[in-house]
Design a protein around this motif. Structure first.
Motif, mmCIF file in Angstrom:
data_model
loop_
_atom_site.group_PDB
_atom_site.id
_atom_site.type_symbol
_atom_site.label_atom_id
_atom_site.label_comp_id
_atom_site.label_asym_id
_atom_site.label_seq_id
_atom_site.Cartn_x
_atom_site.Cartn_y
_atom_site.Cartn_z
ATOM 1 N N ILE A 25 40.624 -10.137 7.704
ATOM 2 C CA ILE A 25 40.584 -9.684 9.308
ATOM 3 C C ILE A 25 40.213 -8.083 9.145
ATOM 4 C CG2 ILE A 25 41.269 -9.348 11.395
ATOM 5 C CD1 ILE A 25 43.184 -11.846 11.270
ATOM 6 N N ILE A 26 39.059 -7.713 9.603
ATOM 7 C CA ILE A 26 38.607 -6.249 9.863
ATOM 8 C C ILE A 26 39.073 -5.868 11.339
ATOM 9 C CG2 ILE A 26 36.851 -4.542 10.153
ATOM 10 C CD1 ILE A 26 35.321 -5.975 7.969
ATOM 11 N N VAL A 27 39.774 -4.886 11.467
ATOM 12 C CA VAL A 27 40.201 -4.190 12.434
ATOM 13 C C VAL A 27 39.384 -2.740 12.573
ATOM 14 C CG1 VAL A 27 41.984 -3.044 13.658
ATOM 15 C CG2 VAL A 27 42.557 -5.276 12.642
ATOM 16 N N PRO A 28 38.777 -2.631 13.648
ATOM 17 C CA PRO A 28 37.921 -1.529 13.800
ATOM 18 C C PRO A 28 38.473 -0.348 14.318
ATOM 19 C CG PRO A 28 37.426 -2.824 15.622
ATOM 20 C CD PRO A 28 38.625 -3.560 14.760
ATOM 21 N N PHE A 29 39.953 -0.150 13.909
ATOM 22 C CA PHE A 29 40.488 1.057 14.418
ATOM 23 C C PHE A 29 41.664 1.365 13.245
ATOM 24 C CE2 PHE A 29 39.448 -1.374 18.266
ATOM 25 C CZ PHE A 29 38.429 -0.272 18.826
ATOM 26 N N ALA A 30 42.585 2.481 13.523
ATOM 27 C CA ALA A 30 43.422 3.044 12.657
ATOM 28 C C ALA A 30 44.505 2.082 12.618
ATOM 29 C CB ALA A 30 43.896 4.564 12.977
ATOM 30 N N ALA A 31 45.185 2.040 11.419
ATOM 31 C CA ALA A 31 46.670 1.218 11.418
ATOM 32 C C ALA A 31 47.523 1.820 12.281
ATOM 33 C CB ALA A 31 47.023 1.319 9.951
ATOM 34 N N GLY A 32 48.344 1.072 12.758
ATOM 35 C CA GLY A 32 49.377 1.283 13.603
ATOM 36 C C GLY A 32 49.027 1.223 15.255
ATOM 37 N N GLY A 33 47.749 1.084 15.622
ATOM 38 C CA GLY A 33 47.206 0.944 16.888
ATOM 39 C C GLY A 33 47.494 -0.412 17.478
ATOM 40 N N PRO A 34 47.397 -0.618 18.748
ATOM 41 C CA PRO A 34 47.725 -1.969 19.401
ATOM 42 C C PRO A 34 46.903 -3.188 18.874
ATOM 43 C CG PRO A 34 46.531 -0.575 20.857
ATOM 44 C CD PRO A 34 46.731 0.254 19.716
ATOM 45 N N THR A 35 45.524 -2.770 18.406
ATOM 46 C CA THR A 35 44.500 -3.805 18.149
ATOM 47 C C THR A 35 45.129 -4.338 16.390
ATOM 48 O OG1 THR A 35 42.840 -3.222 19.326
ATOM 49 C CG2 THR A 35 42.303 -4.679 17.510
#
Length: 327
Positions: free
Chosen positions: A35-45
């Protein structure tokens, strides 16, 4: 592999040409899924994706690994997904930014709407208006008065243009009729770290990222942006209660696959998503973060596509009126 339509499938089966596709779908998944998350680790998404991945992995019988591909307001990770092989092994968890990217970005290397198959919605997360803990205001009215009085000294953090925190912050400035100096970050995690440290003054961010900090007293909360209070933050009033009529926004998250993914695989992923959203552990963790899974009827490809299409239309005039584009 070309996408099979329902009309084509019977003919292909009769000709013996659909067997490889169907066999592949039936064997799926045979290896870990990303699963790609397009934001930095630790954020809400990132938090939503990791909780979802754990629950879906149990149902699918394979590991679901989260890869953070941050930058450019979430478009880099979305582009990576859109251009990935449509085999069901590369997915995307994105938030409301999928509704605003088509307007915010006028030049992209991928199609921000037609480049994806929708799998289903995941959750709708309330936002919170928060500040560094030693800011000289104790309620929303005092905060607005402070901002209007000292606008040149106060800044507003966000996770980058097009991020949920940017959009909520944009509406917050419009509601106050006060433009502020904004400080964009590459993700909400780094922005929250600086808010806790007192390096920046204000932020409008999701309960999935702020709840634990609010409870711990490391930041100060002034309002939630839903029309009713959030169970995990019962003492925090709504923005409407606190004197900001009509200020209501939530951040929805959805699961996507690259365009052209076999419909059988999309169906399997959607079923797994629905199973995951009924998982007691996921429900409990979502509640701790001030949110809950969407109803099962929203966790379907068709419902997801319809909601997304309507939301793109909702945000387009807001962004165009603000005149803030990302390119």
């Amino acid at each position: 592999m070309p996408r099979l339509t329902r009309r084509q499938l019977p003919a292909l089966v009769a000709a013996g040409l659909a067997a490889p596709a169907l066999a592949s779908a039936q064997a799926y998944p045979s290896r870990p899924i990303t699963i790609i998350v397009p934001f930095a680790a630790g954020g809400p998404t990132d938090t939503v994706a990791r909780l979802l991945g754990e629950a879906m992995g149990r149902d699918l019988g394979q590991s679901v690994v989260v890869e953070n591909v941050g930058g450019a307001g979430g478009t880099l990770g979305a582009q990576r997904t859109a251009q990935a092989r449509p085999d069901g092994y590369t997915l995307l968890v994105h938030h409301i930014g999928m509704s605003t990217i088509p307007t915010l970005y006028r030049r992209l290397a991928y199609d921000p709407i037609n480049g994806f198959e929708t799998v289903g919605m995941i959750t709708e997360v309330p936002m919170t208006i928060v500040a560094k803990r030693n800011i000289a205001a104790n309620n929303l009215a005092e905060l607005v008065a402070l901002v209007r009085r000292e606008r040149d000294k106060i800044n507003l953090a966000n996770a980058g243009v097009g991020a949920a925190s940017h959009l909520c912050g944009l509406l917050f400035q419009q509601a106050m009729n006060v433009p502020l100096t904004t400080v964009p970050y590459r993700g909400t995690g780094p922005a929250m770290n600086d808010l806790v440290a007192g390096t920046v003054d204000l932020m409008c961010d999701q309960t999935t990222n702020t709840t634990e900090h609010i409870r711990a007293g490391t930041i100060k909360a002034f309002a939630v942006t839903t029309n009713s209070r959030v169970a995990s933050l019962p003492d925090v009033p709504t923005a409407i209660e606190a004197g900001m009529p009509g200020f209501e926004v939530s951040v929805w998250h959805g699961l996507y696959a690259p365009r052209g993914t076999n419909p059988e695989l999309v169906t399997r992923l959607s079923r797994s998503l629905q199973v995951a959203l009924r998982d007691p552990g996921l429900i409990r963790r979502f509640a701790d973060l001030g949110t809950e899974p969407v109803p099962q009827e929203k966790a379907t490809p068709a419902a997801h596509r319809a909601f997304w299409t309507a939301d793109v239309a909702r945000w387009r005039p807001v962004i165009q009126a603000a005149g803030q584009f990302a390119d």
